[in-house]
Design an enzyme around this catalytic site. Structure first.
Site, PDB file in Angstrom:
ATOM      1  N   GLU A 142       0.807  -1.232   0.000  1.00 10.75           N
ATOM      2  CA  GLU A 142       0.000   0.000   0.000  1.00 10.75           C
ATOM      3  C   GLU A 142       0.842   1.285   0.000  1.00 10.75           C
ATOM      4  OE1 GLU A 142      -2.699  -0.469   3.298  1.00 10.75           O
ATOM      5  OE2 GLU A 142      -3.433  -2.381   2.567  1.00 10.75           O
ATOM      6  N   ASN A 183       1.961  -5.128  -3.142  1.00 12.56           N
ATOM      7  CA  ASN A 183       0.584  -5.502  -2.780  1.00 12.56           C
ATOM      8  C   ASN A 183      -0.222  -4.240  -2.482  1.00 12.56           C
ATOM      9  OD1 ASN A 183      -1.208  -7.751  -2.060  1.00 12.56           O
ATOM     10  ND2 ASN A 183      -1.083  -6.990   0.051  1.00 12.56           N
ATOM     11  N   HIS A 219     -10.267  -6.285  -1.820  1.00 13.78           N
ATOM     12  CA  HIS A 219     -11.310  -5.902  -0.860  1.00 13.78           C
ATOM     13  C   HIS A 219     -12.327  -5.072  -1.632  1.00 13.78           C
ATOM     14  CE1 HIS A 219      -8.842  -7.151   2.525  1.00 13.78           C
ATOM     15  NE2 HIS A 219      -7.845  -6.433   2.058  1.00 13.78           N
ATOM     16  N   GLU A 249      -6.069 -10.715  -0.989  1.00  7.27           N
ATOM     17  CA  GLU A 249      -6.825 -10.471   0.249  1.00  7.27           C
ATOM     18  C   GLU A 249      -8.321 -10.383  -0.050  1.00  7.27           C
ATOM     19  OE1 GLU A 249      -5.342  -7.124   2.539  1.00  7.27           O
ATOM     20  OE2 GLU A 249      -3.263  -7.558   2.020  1.00  7.27           O
ATOM     21  N   ASP A 251     -12.098 -10.204  -0.234  1.00  4.10           N
ATOM     22  CA  ASP A 251     -13.341 -10.319   0.547  1.00  4.10           C
ATOM     23  C   ASP A 251     -14.361  -9.408  -0.117  1.00  4.10           C
ATOM     24  OD1 ASP A 251     -12.334  -7.855   1.559  1.00  4.10           O
ATOM     25  OD2 ASP A 251     -11.897  -8.701   3.531  1.00  4.10           O
TER      26      ASP A 251
END
Ligand code: G3I
Length: 339
Positions: A142, A183, A219, A249, A251
């Site tokens: 990030e 990432n 996400h 990741e 979701d």
């Protein structure tokens, strides 16, 4: 058309893990070391359904390196030990991030040279400790803001943007066999953030900085999730950089009031399947990690109270439609047919 709408897909044999093995895919899950320690059903489900794990929190700077001269590897080691016992791969997460840094870093910084030494020592110590146990690392996490600027952090402030390439170089020196990822979230669809990340990685690649993969965190909520075409364009764009691509990741969040509604659960399932299908269509796509096991264990409701139920299993560890949708997608993948 009507037939297609009412067609219920035939049930698929096999676990996610066995289908992923056949498709040559790392099917991962973020694991919480406390649950791993205390919940036998959690352990059993992970070993059955996944062939890769990421430490959700246990390998972050604050957890591994709480004091200047103290490293606490026990919780991370618990995860790598579990993985080894069950033949599961490990993604390390994350060596350099703007969050979850211990307070002592700010106090300890006396000069840029000192900060550089401190970060180098952390990256090298951690990557060396997990050499041979972590097959991949989120080296820099990030580093880009939503508007495309480099994100403000103790690292950028003290070291300038060179901290990014240095982190990759140190990680590679410490563990030459690990696959090293940049990432980030919000890069699954075109826009200023994606452009900035693409430019950042292109620049690193052009100067032979050892970066091997792009992790799209994945996400998203059901209302603003990118459509199929945007995801395809994105993956095709990053594939041109010669990187390994993964969703790291994933979701997919439902409105809190909708968490038990069949229509919402089906929409969530379709989105999960779409991400998996678009990923599998790229030869360089080799990992799909979900960010947690069961809905009540997810970080989402604690941070965004009007959203929830983003994962593949419900609070009783029962499989949700999203689980079946991923199995269908893996089962139908041409990568599987070709084997
Ligand atoms: O362990 C302490 C506990 O002792 C204490 O009582 C409690 C009180 O708040 O906090 C607990 O620690 C929390 C930890 O999660 C474990 O649950 C931290 O406060 C909380 O900040 C931490 O949140 C994690 C967050 O990253 C920050 O590290 C989430 O679990 C984790 O899912 C989330 O993961 C991030 C990825 O690393 C990067 N991408 C985004 C993703 C979601 O934010």
């Amino acid at each position: 058309m009507l037939n297609r709408l009412f067609h219920k897909p035939a049930p698929v044999e096999g676990t996610l893990r066995s289908l992923a093995d056949s498709a040559n895919l790392q099917m991962g899950v973020a694991v919480d070391d406390r649950l791993l320690r205390g919940d036998p059903r959690y352990r059993e489900l992970i070993a059955r359904e996944f062939n890769m794990v990421t430490a959700e929190d246990a390998m972050k700077f604050e957890r591994l390196h709480p004091e200047p001269d103290v490293y606490t590897f026990e919780d991370g080691d618990l995860i790598t030990g579990f993985a080894q016992a069950h033949g599961v791969a490990v993604r390390g997460h994350a060596l350099v991030w703007h969050r979850m840094n211990p307070a002592w870093i700010e106090d300890a910084v006396t000069s840029p040279e000192h900060l550089l030494k401190l970060l180098r020592e952390h990256v090298v110590t951690v990557a060396t400790h997990y050499r041979g146990r972590a097959c991949a690392w989120d080296v820099v996490n990030e580093a880009v803001s939503d508007d495309g600027a480099l994100r403000e952090s103790v690292w950028l402030r003290g070291l300038g943007k060179e901290y990014i390439e240095k982190a990759f170089t140190w990680a590679h020196e410490a563990d030459p066999d690990a696959c090293l990822f940049y990432n980030d979230y919000g890069c699954e669809h075109p826009g200023p953030k994606q452009d900035a990340v693409f430019t950042l990685i292109s620049d690193l690649k052009s100067r032979d900085v050892p970066i091997h993969g792009m992790g799209f965190q994945g996400h998203m909520n059901v209302e603003s999730a990118p459509g199929r075409r945007k995801v395809t364009r994105t993956l095709e764009r990053f594939a041109t950089l010669g990187l390994r691509l993964q969703f790291t990741e994933a979701d997919i969040w439902l409105r809190s009031d909708d968490c038990l509604k069949p229509t919402a659960l089906k929409k969530q399932a379709r989105l999960y399947a779409m991400l998996m299908q678009q990923g599998l269509a790229q030869g360089c796509f080799d990992g799909f990690t979900v960010w947690g096991v069961a809905d009540h264990q997810s970080w989402v409701p604690a941070h965004f109270p009007s959203w929830g139920a983003p994962l593949l299993f419900d609070e009783d560890y029962a499989e949700k439609p999203a689980y079946d949708a991923l199995r269908q997608a893996l089962h139908k993948s041409s990568r599987r047919m070709a084997r």
